[in-house]
Design an enzyme around this catalytic site. Structure first.
Site, PDB file in Angstrom:
ATOM      1  N   TYR A 125     -16.649  28.161  23.419  1.00  0.00           N
ATOM      2  CA  TYR A 125     -16.510  27.309  24.598  1.00  0.00           C
ATOM      3  C   TYR A 125     -16.551  28.031  25.940  1.00  0.00           C
ATOM      4  CZ  TYR A 125     -15.425  23.766  21.156  1.00  0.00           C
ATOM      5  OH  TYR A 125     -15.503  22.902  20.106  1.00  0.00           O
ATOM      6  N   PHE A 417      -4.737  18.161  19.348  1.00  0.00           N
ATOM      7  CA  PHE A 417      -5.165  16.787  19.625  1.00  0.00           C
ATOM      8  C   PHE A 417      -6.609  16.600  19.173  1.00  0.00           C
ATOM      9  CE2 PHE A 417      -5.441  19.428  23.430  1.00  0.00           C
ATOM     10  CZ  PHE A 417      -6.745  19.278  23.833  1.00  0.00           C
TER      11      PHE A 417
END
Length: 417
Positions: A125, A417
Site C-alpha cells: 500500500y 475492520f
C-alpha cells in the site's frame, strides 16, 4: 475482454463473497442466501466494489465510514479500506489500482480527512500513499512465572469490582464505554466501533459455519459503580498428569483509566487452571509486562505494524490534533496519486494549531506516506532523515518536527475492520 469494476448489489453480493473467500484462501464452499443475508446486514453497497469478468466477480474492495481518534482526543472522518482481494487468476492486471483510485476519489468528495487500512502484507500500500501509523504488540504470559499472588489478584477493597456480563449487556454498555476510552482517554489511533462491530463481537450476527467463538465478557466498575473497562477472553482447558495447563486468549481489553485496565489484567491473570495467557494485540508501549513482579514472564510473541494511514486533507488533519509545545514548520508534501501534494505552514501551540498552504521555503520535504507515519506521533522525523526518507532543507527541521509531532504515549489501534 475488459474487466468491469462496479458497485455491488444485493444480487451480485453472494458472488462477491465467494471471491472474497477465494482471495483470503478460505475453504471452497457454497455460500447460501442465509449467510449472504447475515454478512450483508447493514452494509452500504454503494461503498462495495467488485471487479467482474463477464458475470464472475474476480476482485473485491469496500470502504467503511470510521472515526479516527487523533492526539488530544479529537475524531476525524476516515475512509476505512477493507476486504481487498484479487482472485489468483486475475492478478497483475491493475484491478487493485483501479478500485483504490475510485475509493480515494470518493473519500475526497465526501470530505474524509484520511483513509485507513490494516495491511495484510507490508509492501502493497505504500504506492497508494499509505504509511504505517500504529504498531501492535502481542504477549504470551507464563502465569506461574509472573510472581503475581493469584489469591489477591483482583481489585482490592475500595478499588471497584469486576462482574461477568452477557452479550446483551455488552451491546448496551459497550458502545458508550468504548467511546469514552478512545476519546476522553485520548487513545490516539483507535477507531470507532459501529453497531455491526458489536453485533459480530457478541455473536448477534451468526450463520452456519462461521468462526465465532463466544467469549467471556468481564466488566470493571469503579467504586461508584460506573463502568470503566471491558475485557473479552476465551479459555482452553487442558490437563497433564492432573496438573492444569489451560490457556486464555484475550480478544479485547480496554479501560478508560489505568486502574481499570490494570484491574482487568489482574483478573485475567488470576483465572483458575490457566497457565498461559495470550494478550491479543496491545499498544506497543503497553504496561502489561511491568504489572508483573517478573516482567520476563511476558514474552513478546508479535510486534508489527498495524493501522496504516493515508492523508487526504492535510490542513484538516494537522489542525485536528493537539501539540505539547509552541512552534512552526513548513512541510512540503509530495503526493503523486492524490490531493495531499503541496507546501504547508504549520503553526502550533498547546491551545490550538493552524495549517495553511504557503509559498514559503520548505523546512522539511517528505512523501505523503512519511507524513502518515509521523502524524499520530509514533515515528521520529530524525530517524526518517537518517534513513534518507525525508529531506531536511533547513538545519534542525527534523528535530523540530519531532518536538512538535511526537507524543508521550504511542498510538494504538485495537481493532481490525
Amino acid at each position: 475482454m475488459s474487466i468491469d469494476i462496479r458497485a455491488v448489489t444485493g444480487d451480485t453480493f453472494p458472488d462477491w463473497l465467494r471471491a472474497l473467500e477465494t482471495g483470503f484462501l478460505g475453504e471452497p464452499r457454497q455460500l447460501g442466501p442465509e449467510e449472504a443475508a447475515v454478512r450483508g446486514w447493514d452494509m452500504d453497497f454503494d461503498r462495495v466494489q467488485g471487479a467482474f469478468d463477464k458475470d464472475r466477480c474476480v476482485a473485491t474492495f469496500r470502504t467503511i465510514p470510521l472515526g479516527l481518534t487523533v492526539p488530544g482526543g479529537a475524531v476525524v472522518p476516515s475512509s476505512g479500506v477493507s476486504a481487498v482481494t484479487v482472485t489468483p487468476t486475475h492478478r497483475r492486471r491493475g484491478l487493485l489500482t483501479r478500485m483504490m483510485t475510485n475509493a480515494l476519489d470518493a473519500a475526497v468528495e465526501r470530505g474524509d480527512a484520511c483513509a485507513t487500512l490494516i495491511a495484510s502484507e507490508y509492501p502493497i500500500y505504500g504506492r497508494f500513499g499509505f504509511g504505517p501509523a500504529t504498531w501492535s504488540a502481542d504477549y504470551e504470559v507464563e502465569v506461574h512465572r509472573s510472581g503475581l499472588d493469584r489469591h489477591h489478584a483482583g481489585p482490592a477493597n475500595g478499588e471497584g469490582g469486576i462482574e461477568l456480563v452477557d452479550p446483551a449487556e455488552v451491546r448496551r454498555l459497550g458502545p458508550e464505554l468504548h467511546e469514552r476510552f478512545r476519546v476522553d482517554a485520548h487513545r490516539q489511533g483507535a477507531i470507532s466501533r459501529n453497531e455491526r462491530h458489536w453485533a459480530r463481537a457478541t455473536g448477534q450476527m451468526r450463520y452456519e459455519g462461521d468462526s465465532h467463538e463466544p467469549p467471556y465478557w468481564a466488566l470493571y466498575r469503579d467504586p461508584a459503580g460506573v463502568p470503566q473497562g471491558l475485557a473479552a477472553y476465551t479459555v482452553r482447558s487442558h490437563w497433564e498428569a492432573k496438573v492444569p495447563c489451560g490457556s486464555a486468549t484475550v480478544k479485547s481489553l480496554f479501560g478508560t483509566t489505568p486502574s481499570a485496565e490494570h484491574a482487568l489484567w489482574r483478573y485475567v491473570l488470576a483465572l483458575d487452571w490457566v497457565a498461559t495467557v495470550r494478550s491479543g494485540p496491545l499498544a506497543p508501549d503497553t504496561s502489561l509486562p511491568l504489572l508483573l513482579p517478573d516482567p520476563r514472564a511476558a514474552r513478546l510473541a508479535t510486534y508489527a505494524d498495524f493501522l496504516w494511514l493515508r492523508p487526504l486533507d492535510v490542513p484538516r488533519l494537522l489542525e485536528a490534533r493537539t501539540y505539547a509545545t509552541t512552534g512552526s514548520l513548513v512541510l512540503e508534501v509530495t503526493d503523486r496519486k492524490g490531493p495531499a501534494e503541496g507546501r504547508y505552514k504549520l503553526d502550533v501551540a498547546p491551545d490550538g494549531a493552524s495549517c495553511v498552504r504557503t509559498t514559503a521555503t520548505a523546512d522539511l520535504v517528505l512523501d505523503v506516506g512519511e507524513l502518515a507515519t509521523l502524524y499520530l506521533g509514533d515515528e521520529s522525523a530524525s530517524r526518517l532523515l537518517a534513513l534518507g526518507r525525508v529531506d531536511e532543507v533547513s538545519t534542525g527541521a527534523a528535530a523540530r518536527a519531532d518536538l512538535l509531532l511526537r507524543t508521550a504515549n504511542r498510538p494504538w489501534c485495537p481493532d481490525s475492520f
